[in-house]
Design a protein around this motif. Structure first.
Motif, PDB file in Angstrom:
ATOM      1  N   TRP A  97       0.930  -1.207   0.006  1.00 33.26           N
ATOM      2  CA  TRP A  97      -0.141  -0.020  -0.066  1.00 33.26           C
ATOM      3  C   TRP A  97       0.852   1.270  -0.023  1.00 33.26           C
ATOM      4  CZ3 TRP A  97      -4.394   1.664  -1.315  1.00 33.26           C
ATOM      5  CH2 TRP A  97      -4.919   3.038  -0.932  1.00 33.26           C
ATOM      6  N   ILE A  98       1.983   1.372   0.652  1.00 34.99           N
ATOM      7  CA  ILE A  98       2.805   2.519   0.781  1.00 34.99           C
ATOM      8  C   ILE A  98       3.435   2.651  -0.687  1.00 34.99           C
ATOM      9  CG2 ILE A  98       4.944   3.308   1.817  1.00 34.99           C
ATOM     10  CD1 ILE A  98       4.087   2.302   4.428  1.00 34.99           C
ATOM     11  N   ALA A  99       3.897   1.526  -0.890  1.00 36.91           N
ATOM     12  CA  ALA A  99       4.476   1.678  -2.452  1.00 36.91           C
ATOM     13  C   ALA A  99       3.380   2.170  -3.436  1.00 36.91           C
ATOM     14  CB  ALA A  99       4.988   0.344  -2.860  1.00 36.91           C
ATOM     15  N   LEU A 100       2.282   1.782  -3.420  1.00 31.53           N
ATOM     16  CA  LEU A 100       1.145   2.528  -4.266  1.00 31.53           C
ATOM     17  C   LEU A 100       1.044   4.134  -3.998  1.00 31.53           C
ATOM     18  CD1 LEU A 100      -1.452  -0.300  -4.191  1.00 31.53           C
ATOM     19  CD2 LEU A 100      -0.252   0.347  -6.192  1.00 31.53           C
ATOM     20  N   GLN A 101       1.159   4.563  -2.993  1.00 30.67           N
ATOM     21  CA  GLN A 101       0.995   5.892  -2.443  1.00 30.67           C
ATOM     22  C   GLN A 101       2.314   6.666  -3.035  1.00 30.67           C
ATOM     23  OE1 GLN A 101      -2.046   6.638  -1.536  1.00 30.67           O
ATOM     24  NE2 GLN A 101      -2.137   4.447  -1.799  1.00 30.67           N
ATOM     25  N   THR A 102       3.701   6.076  -2.717  1.00 32.17           N
ATOM     26  CA  THR A 102       4.807   6.746  -2.837  1.00 32.17           C
ATOM     27  C   THR A 102       5.801   6.267  -3.762  1.00 32.17           C
ATOM     28  OG1 THR A 102       6.001   5.436  -1.314  1.00 32.17           O
ATOM     29  CG2 THR A 102       4.946   6.925  -0.214  1.00 32.17           C
ATOM     30  N   GLY A 103       5.375   5.140  -4.434  1.00 33.21           N
ATOM     31  CA  GLY A 103       6.347   4.606  -5.489  1.00 33.21           C
ATOM     32  C   GLY A 103       7.729   3.858  -4.892  1.00 33.21           C
ATOM     33  N   THR A 104       7.653   3.709  -3.653  1.00 27.36           N
ATOM     34  CA  THR A 104       8.726   3.110  -2.989  1.00 27.36           C
ATOM     35  C   THR A 104       8.232   1.900  -1.951  1.00 27.36           C
ATOM     36  OG1 THR A 104      10.041   5.020  -3.207  1.00 27.36           O
ATOM     37  CG2 THR A 104      11.064   3.497  -1.627  1.00 27.36           C
ATOM     38  N   PHE A 105       8.954   0.754  -2.050  1.00 25.29           N
ATOM     39  CA  PHE A 105       8.772  -0.002  -0.866  1.00 25.29           C
ATOM     40  C   PHE A 105       9.526  -0.112   0.322  1.00 25.29           C
ATOM     41  CE2 PHE A 105       7.297  -2.158  -4.899  1.00 25.29           C
ATOM     42  CZ  PHE A 105       6.043  -2.874  -4.381  1.00 25.29           C
ATOM     43  N   PRO A 106       8.851   0.197   1.428  1.00 24.36           N
ATOM     44  CA  PRO A 106       9.596   0.381   2.637  1.00 24.36           C
ATOM     45  C   PRO A 106      10.161  -0.922   3.079  1.00 24.36           C
ATOM     46  CG  PRO A 106       7.406   0.298   3.357  1.00 24.36           C
ATOM     47  CD  PRO A 106       7.504   0.381   1.701  1.00 24.36           C
ATOM     48  N   ASP A 107      11.288  -1.073   3.433  1.00 28.04           N
ATOM     49  CA  ASP A 107      12.035  -2.256   3.669  1.00 28.04           C
ATOM     50  C   ASP A 107      13.193  -2.067   4.606  1.00 28.04           C
ATOM     51  OD1 ASP A 107      12.954  -4.934   3.597  1.00 28.04           O
ATOM     52  OD2 ASP A 107      13.543  -4.941   1.566  1.00 28.04           O
ATOM     53  N   PRO A 108      13.058  -2.320   5.873  1.00 28.82           N
ATOM     54  CA  PRO A 108      11.797  -3.070   6.462  1.00 28.82           C
ATOM     55  C   PRO A 108      10.755  -2.320   6.579  1.00 28.82           C
ATOM     56  CG  PRO A 108      13.335  -2.607   8.378  1.00 28.82           C
ATOM     57  CD  PRO A 108      14.088  -2.091   6.834  1.00 28.82           C
ATOM     58  N   VAL A 109       9.441  -2.895   6.749  1.00 32.65           N
ATOM     59  CA  VAL A 109       8.214  -2.346   7.075  1.00 32.65           C
ATOM     60  C   VAL A 109       7.751  -2.424   8.560  1.00 32.65           C
ATOM     61  CG1 VAL A 109       6.982  -4.156   6.075  1.00 32.65           C
ATOM     62  CG2 VAL A 109       5.834  -2.020   6.330  1.00 32.65           C
ATOM     63  N   SER A 110       7.328  -1.367   9.275  1.00 39.22           N
ATOM     64  CA  SER A 110       6.704  -1.821  10.532  1.00 39.22           C
ATOM     65  C   SER A 110       5.531  -1.929  10.551  1.00 39.22           C
ATOM     66  CB  SER A 110       7.468  -0.461  11.383  1.00 39.22           C
ATOM     67  OG  SER A 110       9.065  -0.579  11.567  1.00 39.22           O
TER      68      SER A 110
END
Length: 362
Positions: A26-39
């Motif tokens: 979902w964050i990637a859809l909003q920002t274009g970037t995948f959080p890694d790690p994701v909390s």
């Protein structure tokens, strides 16, 4: 503790892994970037971070995957790849949950969700909704090899077809708590109650289960594989009563139940052989036989000694187990009986005669 004396390592539920994967997508859809790690936020309020195993995005949505780490718990899903595909929906819509490959679908009543719903339990759904912060989206959860892994669970008996359930109430797997098994016991009782089944059988293994089923002609939905968790079924049925309950198991495990054990696993301690000798005395054993039983290395050997002298030790074990189980149930309206089986599935002890009117009238 581990062999080195260090504490056992906790792990993460499939619900936590699915939540982390869904949030990353979902964050990637909003920002274009995948959080890694994701909390993510666990149900108790604590934060937990997850590394992504894989991720991707296309015109319809995004997906991310997390490898489940069950810690030091012998969980069948340890190492499984949990994937979440997230597709945006028109604003104002609630999150829609879908079962992808390897995630089951509910087909029977009595579970926390109605038939037809994907087997993504309520708490994981709440976690995903919180992680996506009011998003309008379709969330599809998949588990690699989930169909194969599900064969090692009780899902088919619960009427969950096509794969695993996405589980978890705390988000954390406590080593050797066997919470998934106990949860399956509870859900099995729920399904049986929803189907208004008059007679359930809780057994310690396949041999006793087949024997009880053949004896009473019970449907599969009436069979509860309790394994070592006698407490898991007795305490739950005390709060969610059924008309009749038969408990069946092998000689050693039923001896432990007769001695007031709620956990019948060998790692939780051996049977009390002097106490078994005292029970044999009540059954008519001589002092010499009782002494031999008291020092027997196993319950099986003690039982053979009693059988050789025609001492009905099995019936006395069953009656003592019945007395303890009845004290846990605290409900005389539940018709309870206990049966003891040998390794060939022969009944070698029972708390009540087969024609007992108190059982057969129900």
């Amino acid at each position: 503790m581990t062999a080195q004396g260090s504490p056992l390592r906790y792990g993460w539920t499939t619900g936590s892994c699915a939540t982390a994967a869904a949030k990353a997508a979902w964050i990637a859809l909003q920002t274009g970037t995948f959080p890694d790690p994701v909390s993510i936020t666990l149900p108790g309020g604590k934060q937990a971070a997850f590394a992504l195993a894989a991720h991707g995005m296309d015109k319809t949505g995004a997906w991310a995957a997390v490898v489940k780490d069950a810690g030091d718990d012998p969980d069948v899903t340890h190492g499984a790849l949990i994937r979440a595909d997230v597709r945006p929906l028109p604003e104002g819509q609630d999150i829609i949950f879908r079962a992808g490959d390897g995630v089951g679908t509910i087909t029977r009543p009595g579970l926390p969700l109605p038939p037809g719903e994907p087997a993504i339990n309520p708490v994981p759904r709440q976690m995903i909704r919180l992680a996506l912060q009011g998003a309008s989206a379709e969330v599809t959860i998949s588990v690699e090899n989930g169909v194969t892994l599900a064969r090692k669970t009780l899902n088919s008996r619960l009427g969950i077809v096509g794969g695993l359930s996405i589980l978890g109430t705390t988000g954390i797997v406590v080593p050797f708590s066997c919470s998934a098994w106990i949860d399956s016991i509870h859900r099995g009782i729920d399904v049986a109650r929803a189907l208004n089944l008059p007679h359930l059988a809780a057994t310690t293994g396949d041999v006793s289960e087949r024997a009880v089923q053949a004896l009473y002609g019970l449907p599969e939905t009436a069979l509860i594989e309790m394994g070592d968790f006698a407490g898991g079924i007795l305490k739950y049925i005390r709060r969610h009563p059924v008309p009749r309950l038969t408990i069946g198991g092998g000689i050693a495990k039923m001896t432990k139940l007769a001695q007031g054990r709620m956990d019948l696993h060998s790692k939780r301690g051996a049977a009390d052989m002097p106490a078994l000798a005292a029970l044999a005395t009540q059954a008519g054993a001589s002092a010499e036989l009782a002494d031999a039983i008291a020092v027997s290395p196993t319950v099986a050997e003690a039982f053979l000694l009693a059988s050789a002298q025609n001492i009905p030790l099995g019936d006395h074990i069953a009656r003592a187990a019945y007395q303890f189980a009845s004290s846990v149930l605290e409900d005389s309206s539940i018709a309870l009986d206990v049966m003891v089986f040998d390794r060939q599935g022969n009944c070698v002890g029972r708390s009540h005669p087969a024609d007992d009117p108190d059982l057969n009238r129900r």
